[in-house]
Design a protein around this motif. Sequence first.
Motif, PDB file in Angstrom:
ATOM      1  N   GLU A  18       0.830  -1.210   0.000  1.00  0.00           N
ATOM      2  CA  GLU A  18       0.000   0.000   0.000  1.00  0.00           C
ATOM      3  C   GLU A  18       0.862   1.257   0.000  1.00  0.00           C
ATOM      4  OE1 GLU A  18      -3.861  -1.794   2.469  1.00  0.00           O
ATOM      5  OE2 GLU A  18      -2.180  -0.864   3.546  1.00  0.00           O
ATOM      6  N   ALA A  19       1.936   1.238   0.785  1.00  0.00           N
ATOM      7  CA  ALA A  19       2.779   2.428   0.911  1.00  0.00           C
ATOM      8  C   ALA A  19       3.442   2.805  -0.407  1.00  0.00           C
ATOM      9  CB  ALA A  19       3.834   2.215   1.992  1.00  0.00           C
ATOM     10  N   VAL A  20       3.918   1.821  -1.163  1.00  0.00           N
ATOM     11  CA  VAL A  20       4.659   2.142  -2.387  1.00  0.00           C
ATOM     12  C   VAL A  20       3.757   2.600  -3.527  1.00  0.00           C
ATOM     13  CG1 VAL A  20       6.567   0.608  -1.803  1.00  0.00           C
ATOM     14  CG2 VAL A  20       4.673  -0.267  -3.207  1.00  0.00           C
ATOM     15  N   LYS A  21       2.464   2.616  -3.313  1.00  0.00           N
ATOM     16  CA  LYS A  21       1.561   3.133  -4.346  1.00  0.00           C
ATOM     17  C   LYS A  21       1.753   4.624  -4.572  1.00  0.00           C
ATOM     18  CE  LYS A  21      -2.098  -0.344  -3.793  1.00  0.00           C
ATOM     19  NZ  LYS A  21      -3.498  -0.611  -3.366  1.00  0.00           N
ATOM     20  N   CYS A  22       2.404   5.302  -3.616  1.00  0.00           N
ATOM     21  CA  CYS A  22       2.640   6.739  -3.779  1.00  0.00           C
ATOM     22  C   CYS A  22       3.764   7.015  -4.777  1.00  0.00           C
ATOM     23  CB  CYS A  22       2.949   7.397  -2.445  1.00  0.00           C
ATOM     24  SG  CYS A  22       4.536   6.931  -1.704  1.00  0.00           S
ATOM     25  N   ILE A  23       4.502   5.985  -5.179  1.00  0.00           N
ATOM     26  CA  ILE A  23       5.625   6.154  -6.104  1.00  0.00           C
ATOM     27  C   ILE A  23       5.124   6.083  -7.541  1.00  0.00           C
ATOM     28  CG2 ILE A  23       7.819   5.146  -6.888  1.00  0.00           C
ATOM     29  CD1 ILE A  23       8.165   4.099  -3.989  1.00  0.00           C
ATOM     30  N   LYS A  24       5.563   7.056  -8.363  1.00  0.00           N
ATOM     31  CA  LYS A  24       5.115   7.159  -9.755  1.00  0.00           C
ATOM     32  C   LYS A  24       6.305   7.017 -10.698  1.00  0.00           C
ATOM     33  CE  LYS A  24       3.657  11.351  -9.257  1.00  0.00           C
ATOM     34  NZ  LYS A  24       4.235  11.546  -7.915  1.00  0.00           N
ATOM     35  N   SER A  25       6.012   6.743 -11.935  1.00  0.00           N
ATOM     36  CA  SER A  25       7.066   6.700 -12.953  1.00  0.00           C
ATOM     37  C   SER A  25       7.812   8.024 -12.971  1.00  0.00           C
ATOM     38  CB  SER A  25       6.470   6.422 -14.334  1.00  0.00           C
ATOM     39  OG  SER A  25       5.949   5.111 -14.410  1.00  0.00           O
ATOM     40  N   GLY A  26       9.134   7.939 -13.099  1.00  0.00           N
ATOM     41  CA  GLY A  26       9.958   9.140 -13.149  1.00  0.00           C
ATOM     42  C   GLY A  26      10.369   9.686 -11.798  1.00  0.00           C
ATOM     43  N   ASP A  27       9.827   9.122 -10.712  1.00  0.00           N
ATOM     44  CA  ASP A  27      10.157   9.620  -9.367  1.00  0.00           C
ATOM     45  C   ASP A  27      11.595   9.297  -8.977  1.00  0.00           C
ATOM     46  OD1 ASP A  27       7.721  10.756  -8.848  1.00  0.00           O
ATOM     47  OD2 ASP A  27       7.052   9.242  -7.401  1.00  0.00           O
ATOM     48  N   TRP A  28      12.113  10.126  -8.088  1.00  0.00           N
ATOM     49  CA  TRP A  28      13.335   9.819  -7.346  1.00  0.00           C
ATOM     50  C   TRP A  28      12.926   9.295  -5.978  1.00  0.00           C
ATOM     51  CZ3 TRP A  28      18.534   9.916  -8.500  1.00  0.00           C
ATOM     52  CH2 TRP A  28      18.901  10.477  -9.735  1.00  0.00           C
ATOM     53  N   VAL A  29      13.492   8.150  -5.605  1.00  0.00           N
ATOM     54  CA  VAL A  29      13.186   7.537  -4.313  1.00  0.00           C
ATOM     55  C   VAL A  29      14.493   7.400  -3.535  1.00  0.00           C
ATOM     56  CG1 VAL A  29      12.209   5.542  -3.120  1.00  0.00           C
ATOM     57  CG2 VAL A  29      11.254   6.268  -5.328  1.00  0.00           C
ATOM     58  N   GLU A  30      14.551   8.010  -2.361  1.00  0.00           N
ATOM     59  CA  GLU A  30      15.758   7.963  -1.531  1.00  0.00           C
ATOM     60  C   GLU A  30      15.595   6.877  -0.468  1.00  0.00           C
ATOM     61  OE1 GLU A  30      19.594   9.890  -0.745  1.00  0.00           O
ATOM     62  OE2 GLU A  30      18.058  10.643  -2.113  1.00  0.00           O
ATOM     63  N   TYR A  31      16.592   5.992  -0.370  1.00  0.00           N
ATOM     64  CA  TYR A  31      16.647   5.013   0.705  1.00  0.00           C
ATOM     65  C   TYR A  31      17.682   5.475   1.721  1.00  0.00           C
ATOM     66  CZ  TYR A  31      14.060   1.574  -2.170  1.00  0.00           C
ATOM     67  OH  TYR A  31      13.114   0.917  -2.916  1.00  0.00           O
ATOM     68  N   ALA A  32      17.357   5.372   2.991  1.00  0.00           N
ATOM     69  CA  ALA A  32      18.256   5.840   4.041  1.00  0.00           C
ATOM     70  C   ALA A  32      19.535   5.006   4.089  1.00  0.00           C
ATOM     71  CB  ALA A  32      17.555   5.818   5.395  1.00  0.00           C
ATOM     72  N   ARG A  48       5.903  -3.866  -8.471  1.00  0.00           N
ATOM     73  CA  ARG A  48       5.205  -2.912  -9.348  1.00  0.00           C
ATOM     74  C   ARG A  48       5.985  -2.644 -10.631  1.00  0.00           C
ATOM     75  NH1 ARG A  48       3.638   2.542  -7.162  1.00  0.00           N
ATOM     76  NH2 ARG A  48       2.421   2.452  -9.098  1.00  0.00           N
ATOM     77  N   LYS A  49       6.984  -3.445 -10.914  1.00  0.00           N
ATOM     78  CA  LYS A  49       7.875  -3.185 -12.052  1.00  0.00           C
ATOM     79  C   LYS A  49       7.122  -2.883 -13.348  1.00  0.00           C
ATOM     80  CE  LYS A  49       9.639  -6.290 -14.649  1.00  0.00           C
ATOM     81  NZ  LYS A  49      10.363  -7.418 -15.284  1.00  0.00           N
ATOM     82  N   ASP A  50       6.169  -3.708 -13.697  1.00  0.00           N
ATOM     83  CA  ASP A  50       5.492  -3.556 -14.990  1.00  0.00           C
ATOM     84  C   ASP A  50       4.616  -2.317 -15.054  1.00  0.00           C
ATOM     85  OD1 ASP A  50       6.708  -5.882 -15.825  1.00  0.00           O
ATOM     86  OD2 ASP A  50       5.009  -7.161 -15.264  1.00  0.00           O
ATOM     87  N   GLU A  51       4.322  -1.704 -13.883  1.00  0.00           N
ATOM     88  CA  GLU A  51       3.504  -0.484 -13.853  1.00  0.00           C
ATOM     89  C   GLU A  51       4.340   0.779 -13.971  1.00  0.00           C
ATOM     90  OE1 GLU A  51       1.074  -0.370 -10.318  1.00  0.00           O
ATOM     91  OE2 GLU A  51       1.281  -2.538 -10.081  1.00  0.00           O
ATOM     92  N   LEU A  52       5.651   0.671 -13.741  1.00  0.00           N
ATOM     93  CA  LEU A  52       6.487   1.854 -13.577  1.00  0.00           C
ATOM     94  C   LEU A  52       7.646   1.869 -14.564  1.00  0.00           C
ATOM     95  CD1 LEU A  52       6.723   1.730  -9.677  1.00  0.00           C
ATOM     96  CD2 LEU A  52       5.321   3.326 -11.007  1.00  0.00           C
ATOM     97  N   ARG A  53       8.091   3.087 -14.886  1.00  0.00           N
ATOM     98  CA  ARG A  53       9.286   3.262 -15.714  1.00  0.00           C
ATOM     99  C   ARG A  53      10.128   4.390 -15.122  1.00  0.00           C
ATOM    100  NH1 ARG A  53       9.672   0.613 -20.369  1.00  0.00           N
ATOM    101  NH2 ARG A  53      11.280   2.045 -21.123  1.00  0.00           N
ATOM    102  N   ASP A  54      11.438   4.203 -15.250  1.00  0.00           N
ATOM    103  CA  ASP A  54      12.398   5.250 -14.896  1.00  0.00           C
ATOM    104  C   ASP A  54      12.250   5.754 -13.454  1.00  0.00           C
ATOM    105  OD1 ASP A  54      14.565   6.930 -15.505  1.00  0.00           O
ATOM    106  OD2 ASP A  54      13.233   8.610 -15.969  1.00  0.00           O
ATOM    107  N   VAL A  55      12.019   4.821 -12.541  1.00  0.00           N
ATOM    108  CA  VAL A  55      12.061   5.184 -11.116  1.00  0.00           C
ATOM    109  C   VAL A  55      13.532   5.149 -10.684  1.00  0.00           C
ATOM    110  CG1 VAL A  55      11.430   4.494  -8.776  1.00  0.00           C
ATOM    111  CG2 VAL A  55       9.748   4.330 -10.631  1.00  0.00           C
ATOM    112  N   LYS A  56      14.000   6.272 -10.196  1.00  0.00           N
ATOM    113  CA  LYS A  56      15.416   6.399  -9.859  1.00  0.00           C
ATOM    114  C   LYS A  56      15.588   6.281  -8.345  1.00  0.00           C
ATOM    115  CE  LYS A  56      14.901  10.073 -12.293  1.00  0.00           C
ATOM    116  NZ  LYS A  56      13.843   9.767 -13.261  1.00  0.00           N
TER     117      LYS A  56
END
Length: 454
Positions: A18-32, A48-56
Amino acid sequence: MNQVWMDEYQEKLATAAEAVKCIKSGDWVEYAFGVCCANEVDAALAQRKDELRDVKIRCDIGAYRHYTAEADPSGEHFVWNSWHVAAQDKKFIGKNLYYVPMKFHENPMITRRDAAPPNVLVVMVSPMDRHGYFNFGAGAPSTWAAMEKAQYIIVEVNQNIPRCLGGNQECVHISQVDYVVESQNNPIMVLESSEPNEVEVKIAAHILNRMYDGNCVQLGIGGTPNAVGSMVAESDLKDLGVHTEMYVDAYVKMAKAGKINGSRKNIDKYKQVYSFAMGSQELYDYIDDNPGLAAYSVDYTNDPRIIAQIDDFVSINACIEVDLFGQVCAESVGTRHISGTGGQLDFVEGAYKSKNGQSFICLPSTITVNGEVKSRIKPILSPGAIVTDPRTAVHMLVTEFGVANMKGKSTWERAEALISIAHPDFREELIKEAEQMNIWRRSNRVEGSFSSSI
């Protein structure tokens, strides 16, 4: 537990999916950082790989399995970027993971000012306390800088994360996060210390001979720092202080032996100061809720101006190779990336500016590659090798054959000092190379005159 905070906790509670639904294609995601890197949240994002592209995805020593990188070797859906390559990152460097060059003390500033701002931050934390705070002090270098820029903050709660009391920016309140994911409480990454070999012990002995009561010590990772820690624990040294980026097992050994009390530190007196911790379970147990330690953001621990305020500072780090000009490579083998600049240059510069400060860069004199023994002191660095510490910054270089002080030396003096601590089998060859580069004065060399400390 405050009921208001508990109610808010329940409102924000979500599964990882549920939490990762906030991530969209093209987003930058920072891991601590390090042991506080995303784990189960990353596994959910990989689904969610097949739903997303270019998540950095951007990380710093990603300590856990990189599910998204495994799911997408092409990097079309998820591409990783690392502030410092280590742990699980090494499996993917040169494939779908790229290095972000930086000086470690600038990481929070870069995050706030220059890097692409993260749309989402994910941080693994200890359980919420009675005041509504989650703790990430074992991986605190720049987490708050990313929080300030992120649109969404996801905390992945793991009861195995130690609660690290801090000096600044080591915790986050329930009111400041968007999603709370309760993990399965898997064990956090353990980094067992390796026993130092004979060469590393000899290198450590050279350093120990230059240490004295009241030194404030920064240790990097590896056999030589471990050897220093073991030897200090068994020595007569006392009243040592700690100010470091990485808290390692060697400190636990020294502290339990009664060598560390911080009584002579100019700042943060009596506290062992660090920015992140990685090591054994014994280490995590030791730092948990320990008021003798203080976790800080890395723009404090690694700022050369802060380090320089602490008298009698001793900085001990390792490198891969050095050339006869005194340039140090600690992050690549030629063009093959190994780790990163990290905080080495921060401490090289800060320690030297400390009153009576000493900065040591250590390396065994040789390395065996495909059965062939080669010198790690070279005429010039390997083609493509990254200069981690410029020759202008380097203070002392140490091999099993001695210590070479680079400060105040001209090019021929540097060459002479470095050749004196090279393996004897390679000294004549290095002299010939130095002559060809016009950095050797034959009149200054007397047979057998090389000192173990220049």
